[in-house]
Every structure is written in C-alpha cells, then in structure tokens.
Design a protein around this motif. Structure first.
Motif, PDB file in Angstrom:
ATOM      1  N   PRO A 229       0.675  -7.247  10.118  1.00 38.31           N
ATOM      2  CA  PRO A 229      -0.274  -6.159  10.353  1.00 38.31           C
ATOM      3  C   PRO A 229      -1.645  -6.367   9.718  1.00 38.31           C
ATOM      4  CG  PRO A 229       1.335  -5.525   8.679  1.00 38.31           C
ATOM      5  CD  PRO A 229       1.761  -6.853   9.208  1.00 38.31           C
ATOM      6  N   SER A 230      -1.696  -7.021   8.547  1.00 37.85           N
ATOM      7  CA  SER A 230      -2.965  -7.137   7.825  1.00 37.85           C
ATOM      8  C   SER A 230      -3.629  -8.481   8.081  1.00 37.85           C
ATOM      9  CB  SER A 230      -2.733  -6.960   6.321  1.00 37.85           C
ATOM     10  OG  SER A 230      -1.968  -8.027   5.800  1.00 37.85           O
ATOM     11  N   GLY A 232      -5.526  -9.934   5.885  1.00 38.44           N
ATOM     12  CA  GLY A 232      -5.384 -10.710   4.657  1.00 38.44           C
ATOM     13  C   GLY A 232      -4.085 -11.499   4.629  1.00 38.44           C
TER      14      GLY A 232
END
Length: 312
Positions: A229-230, A232
């Motif tokens: 999802p991220s 990063g």
C-alpha cells in the motif's frame, strides 16, 4: 594425410588483444590494475561480512560467497595472461590449459548458482517476511552454497574428462586470453559430437535452472511489491533488489555477449574483447555495485578501512 595425435606435446596459443610488443606493457598494466581492484574490492566485502556482526545474515553470507567466487574466477583467468604479457609469450601447455578449463567451469557455474540462490533469498524476504528467519536458517544457507559448489565441481570434472579423451595437434589458436571449454573443443582433431552434446546439455540444465529460478523469484517479487500500500515500502523493497538485479544483468549480459561474439564474428580480436568484459569487468564491478548501494555494507567497509594502521 590425417593429422598425427601429438596431444602430450601440444601447446595452445592464447590470442591476446594485440601482438604489438609496444602495446603489451600497457595491456599488462591495465589487466594488473583490474585484477588488483577485483581482489581488493571482493576481499573487503568478505572481510566486512566476516567481522561485522550486523552483516551475519543470509543475504550478506551469499554476497561474501559470491565475492570469494569472483576472486577465484579472476585469479584463474587473469593470472595466466599477466604471465604471458610479461614474458611476451602467448602459449599455454596442454596440462595448464585443461586445468584452466576445469577451474573456469567450476567458478563460472558456481557464480551462476549463487545468483539464483540470492534471488531465492530476496523472494523469501519480500514475499514471506514473517517466515524469513525460519526458512533461510544458517543450515539451509550453508547447504545451498555447498550443493552449488558440489554440482559445479562434478560438472567441471566431467567436462574436463570429456576434453581429456580428445586428440590435439600442435600450436592451436584459441581466440580468448584463457582456455575455455567450447573454444578448446573447436580446435581438436577428434570427433567432438559427444563432447558438444554433453557440453550444451549441461550448460542448458545448469544455466537454465538458476536463470528460471531468478525469473520466477523476481516475477513473484514484483507482484508482491505492487500489492504494497505505501510508496515507502515499495521503494525499500525495490532498493534491496537493485544491486542484485544489476549484477544479474551484468553477468548474463556480458556472458551472452561473449558467446554471441564467438558464434557470429570471425574476428579473434573482437572475441577476445568480449571475453575481457565477461571475465574481468564483471568480477571487478560486483563489489562496487553492492558497496555503493548498501548503507550497512558501506558502514562495515569504513570500519575496516579505519582499523588499518597508516603507513609510517
């Protein structure tokens, strides 16, 4: 008249990049610089992984194994050309050539397997992180390296014994600066059908299995990263694979280029240049690729460099 079998007295001529005596000292300096950079860079990685407890992980264990393999591979191929350039003599004895064929097969095959094992390590780390320490335990890591080495040695011994049964004439030219199985088989006086069948079968199996594992691992890795999802998390996952992907591209790219050059060009000099890229540049670049992209490894290397007492 049939060529006489003079295998015991045969000498192979390793065609260097130039026969100009004025350029050979320059080539000697260049190859020596590449060799020393390869040994120093890979040795630093081995020492860093050995003495820094933060690097006692499967990823760095495999990296140290790869660096040690690069040291051995470079020593096997470059040392003879350095001696020949210094002596201005292109010849290598039958026994020396066969020995070099065996060791080149061992370390080239081992590097191929290690790249596959490293891809599997990244696959487990990214696709199944909760079970990573359980799956990639020290026993399995050691077993994978030992199995890779055993298969590489058995294949090299078998291929060398297959070359041993062949007959050679004298003063045979090899368009590489080292003895390589395919090129040695090409200059024999004997029927090479069986040798070629076994050589290409072994190359397909032993090269295809690790490459297939690499492709499968990175297919799963990319699929897993895309589901994160991220941004990063995606960047961190990609960054852990970047160095390995660079080494894979360099290894298979230069290796493929060497064999394409040998198959489709009649210029021995172009073939020799391609072999230099495969056997010299790749082992030299591996430690630079990993050390420049890895913060933990750079920190460990700084500690080692700082611990070395300055010259008085």
């Amino acid at each position: 008249m049939e060529p006489r079998n003079q295998t015991s007295n045969s000498k192979f001529l390793l065609l260097a990049l130039t026969e100009d005596p004025e350029l050979q000292p320059l080539l000697f300096s260049l190859f020596l610089s590449i060799y020393l950079a390869t040994i120093l860079g890979n040795l630093l990685i081995v020492l860093a992984v050995t003495f820094d407890s933060h690097l006692h992980t499967p990823m760095y264990f495999f990296l140290a194994s790869l660096s040690f393999t690069d040291i051995c591979f470079s020593t096997t191929t470059i040392s003879k050309i350095l001696v020949n350039l210094q002596a201005q003599n292109q010849s290598i004895s039958y026994a020396g050539c066969l020995t070099q064929v065996c060791f080149v097969l061992v370390f080239a095959s081992l590097e191929n397997f290690l790249l596959g094992v490293m891809a599997y390590d990244r696959y487990v780390a990214i696709c199944d992180p909760l079970r990573y320490t359980i799956v990639m335990n020290p026993w399995l890591c050691g077993l994978l390296v030992l199995l890779s080495l055993s298969i590489s040695i058995m294949n090299a011994l078998f291929q060398s014994l297959m070359v041993l049964r062949l007959s050679f004439c004298t003063h045979l030219e090899i368009p590489y600066f080292f003895c390589e199985a395919v090129q040695v088989i090409k200059v024999t006086c004997s029927d090479t059908l069986i040798n070629n069948i076994f050589l290409y079968f072994a190359t397909t199996i032993l090269g295809g299995i690790p490459l297939s594992g690499i492709i499968f691992s990175y297919t799963q890795i990319v699929s897993s990263i895309m589901r994160m999802p991220s941004a990063g998390g995606k960047y961190k996952a990609f960054s852990t694979c970047g160095s390995h992907l660079s080494i894979i591209s360099l290894f298979y790219g230069t290796g493929l280029g060497t064999y394409i050059s040998a198959a489709f060009t009649h210029s021995s000099r172009k073939t020799a240049v391609a072999s230099v890229m495969y056997t010299m540049v790749t082992p030299m670049m591996n430690p630079f690729i990993y050390s420049l992209r890895n913060r933990d490894l750079k920190g460990a290397l700084r500690k080692i460099i700082r611990s070395v007492p300055p010259f008085q």
